[in-house]
Design a protein around this motif. Structure first.
Motif, PDB file in Angstrom:
ATOM      1  N   GLN A   7     -12.727  -6.309   3.477  1.00 45.74           N
ATOM      2  CA  GLN A   7     -13.070  -5.043   3.905  1.00 45.74           C
ATOM      3  C   GLN A   7     -12.327  -4.132   2.909  1.00 45.74           C
ATOM      4  N   ARG A   8     -12.369  -4.269   1.763  1.00 46.28           N
ATOM      5  CA  ARG A   8     -11.670  -3.342   0.570  1.00 46.28           C
ATOM      6  C   ARG A   8     -11.892  -1.783   0.815  1.00 46.28           C
ATOM      7  N   ARG A   9     -13.143  -1.514   1.050  1.00 46.54           N
ATOM      8  CA  ARG A   9     -13.473  -0.128   1.167  1.00 46.54           C
ATOM      9  C   ARG A   9     -12.919   0.545   2.123  1.00 46.54           C
ATOM     10  N   ALA A  10     -12.726  -0.138   3.588  1.00 43.19           N
ATOM     11  CA  ALA A  10     -12.276   0.434   4.630  1.00 43.19           C
ATOM     12  C   ALA A  10     -10.546   0.529   4.507  1.00 43.19           C
ATOM     13  N   PHE A  11      -9.901  -0.485   3.635  1.00 35.47           N
ATOM     14  CA  PHE A  11      -8.582  -0.478   3.494  1.00 35.47           C
ATOM     15  C   PHE A  11      -8.121   0.755   2.625  1.00 35.47           C
ATOM     16  N   VAL A  12      -8.809   0.697   1.574  1.00 35.59           N
ATOM     17  CA  VAL A  12      -8.743   1.789   0.496  1.00 35.59           C
ATOM     18  C   VAL A  12      -8.964   3.223   1.243  1.00 35.59           C
ATOM     19  N   MET A  13     -10.113   3.430   2.031  1.00 34.76           N
ATOM     20  CA  MET A  13     -10.250   4.745   2.698  1.00 34.76           C
ATOM     21  C   MET A  13      -9.211   4.828   3.721  1.00 34.76           C
ATOM     22  N   ASP A  14      -8.831   4.148   4.449  1.00 31.18           N
ATOM     23  CA  ASP A  14      -7.806   4.406   5.463  1.00 31.18           C
ATOM     24  C   ASP A  14      -6.330   4.652   4.765  1.00 31.18           C
ATOM     25  N   PHE A  15      -6.094   4.004   3.563  1.00 31.05           N
ATOM     26  CA  PHE A  15      -4.816   4.420   2.740  1.00 31.05           C
ATOM     27  C   PHE A  15      -5.041   5.814   2.512  1.00 31.05           C
ATOM     28  N   LEU A  16      -6.444   6.258   1.807  1.00 29.72           N
ATOM     29  CA  LEU A  16      -6.229   7.552   1.343  1.00 29.72           C
ATOM     30  C   LEU A  16      -6.188   8.573   2.386  1.00 29.72           C
TER      31      LEU A  16
END
Length: 120
Positions: A89-98
């Motif tokens: 779930q790379r997209r969710a990880f990056v969005m949560d990070f941002l």
């Protein structure tokens, strides 16, 4: 620093409630690691600025900018590490990070301006 810990607890409660009571595709299962990372980076930058200001109050701006750059570099290294490990779930990880990066940066700016108004 106490405000940062309380802010992190508030975010942890919000994430916990979102994880328990809804199926949210935007919430990555590693949200605890993200919060721990941001809490530790906030602690490190706070200590950097606080330690540097003990000798000379005029060094606040360069120290604060160095702390901001350190936060950015550590954030990039953190996100790169997890992306190269092929996390799911790379997209969710990056969005949560941002989102957390923006929240912590906004909180830091709010706390800084609040202290500056009091000291001026």
């Amino acid at each position: 620093m106490l405000r940062t810990v309380l802010f992190t607890l508030l975010l942890a409660i919000a994430f916990f409630i979102a994880e328990r009571y809804s199926v949210s595709p935007w919430l990555h299962p590693s949200w605890k690691i993200l919060l721990l990372f941001f809490l530790s980076v906030s602690f490190l930058t706070h200590r950097l600025v606080e330690t540097g200001l003990q000798d000379n109050q005029e060094r606040f701006i360069p120290l604060y900018l160095a702390a901001t750059v350190a936060r950015l570099v550590l954030g990039l290294a953190f996100i790169s590490f997890f992306l190269f490990r092929h996390i799911e779930q790379r997209r969710a990880f990056v969005m949560d990070f941002l989102v957390l990066y923006i929240c912590y940066t906004g909180f830091e700016i709010w706390a800084l301006t609040r202290n500056l108004r009091r000291d001026s």
